[in-house]
Design a protein around this motif. Structure first.
Motif, PDB file in Angstrom:
ATOM      1  N   MET A   1      -3.987   1.903 -14.099  1.00 19.07           N
ATOM      2  CA  MET A   1      -2.715   2.128 -13.443  1.00 19.07           C
ATOM      3  C   MET A   1      -2.793   3.279 -12.455  1.00 19.07           C
ATOM      4  N   VAL A   2      -3.816   3.352 -11.661  1.00 21.61           N
ATOM      5  CA  VAL A   2      -3.954   4.383 -10.640  1.00 21.61           C
ATOM      6  C   VAL A   2      -3.268   3.887  -9.375  1.00 21.61           C
ATOM      7  N   PRO A   3      -2.303   4.657  -8.849  1.00 26.28           N
ATOM      8  CA  PRO A   3      -1.611   4.213  -7.635  1.00 26.28           C
ATOM      9  C   PRO A   3      -2.555   4.207  -6.441  1.00 26.28           C
ATOM     10  N   THR A   4      -2.286   3.330  -5.516  1.00 22.95           N
ATOM     11  CA  THR A   4      -3.110   3.275  -4.311  1.00 22.95           C
ATOM     12  C   THR A   4      -2.869   4.524  -3.479  1.00 22.95           C
ATOM     13  N   GLU A   5      -3.773   4.759  -2.562  1.00 18.89           N
ATOM     14  CA  GLU A   5      -3.648   5.936  -1.680  1.00 18.89           C
ATOM     15  C   GLU A   5      -2.335   5.875  -0.898  1.00 18.89           C
ATOM     16  N   LYS A   6      -1.977   4.697  -0.436  1.00 16.53           N
ATOM     17  CA  LYS A   6      -0.732   4.544   0.332  1.00 16.53           C
ATOM     18  C   LYS A   6       0.480   4.947  -0.509  1.00 16.53           C
TER      19      LYS A   6
END
Length: 74
Positions: free
Chosen positions: A1-6
């Motif tokens: 569940m790591v958010p994207t860079e954006k």
């Protein structure tokens, strides 16, 4: 569940003050570090401008008080 860079960039920008938020958003930073650098740079510029305005106001007040002191002595 790591958010994207954006998503990280969007979340960071949402946390900025309104005046900084718009300027950082318009530059469309691709990475979080770019967004942070841009926000820091803008904050430094705004702080410097405020400090210069404050100095100018104090200078005017001082000059005004000096001219009042000289005219009342004559």
């Amino acid at each position: 569940m790591v958010p994207t860079e954006k998503k990280k960039v969007e979340a960071y920008i949402r946390g900025l003050s309104d005046n900084i938020q718009g300027e950082v958003t318009s530059s469309s930073p691709a990475t979080l570090s770019q967004a942070v650098r841009m926000a820091c740079k803008l904050m430094e510029q705004k702080c410097k401008a405020k400090m210069e305005r404050d100095i100018e106001v104090k200078k005017r007040k001082w000059e005004s008080s000096q001219s009042e002191g000289n005219s009342s002595g004559n």
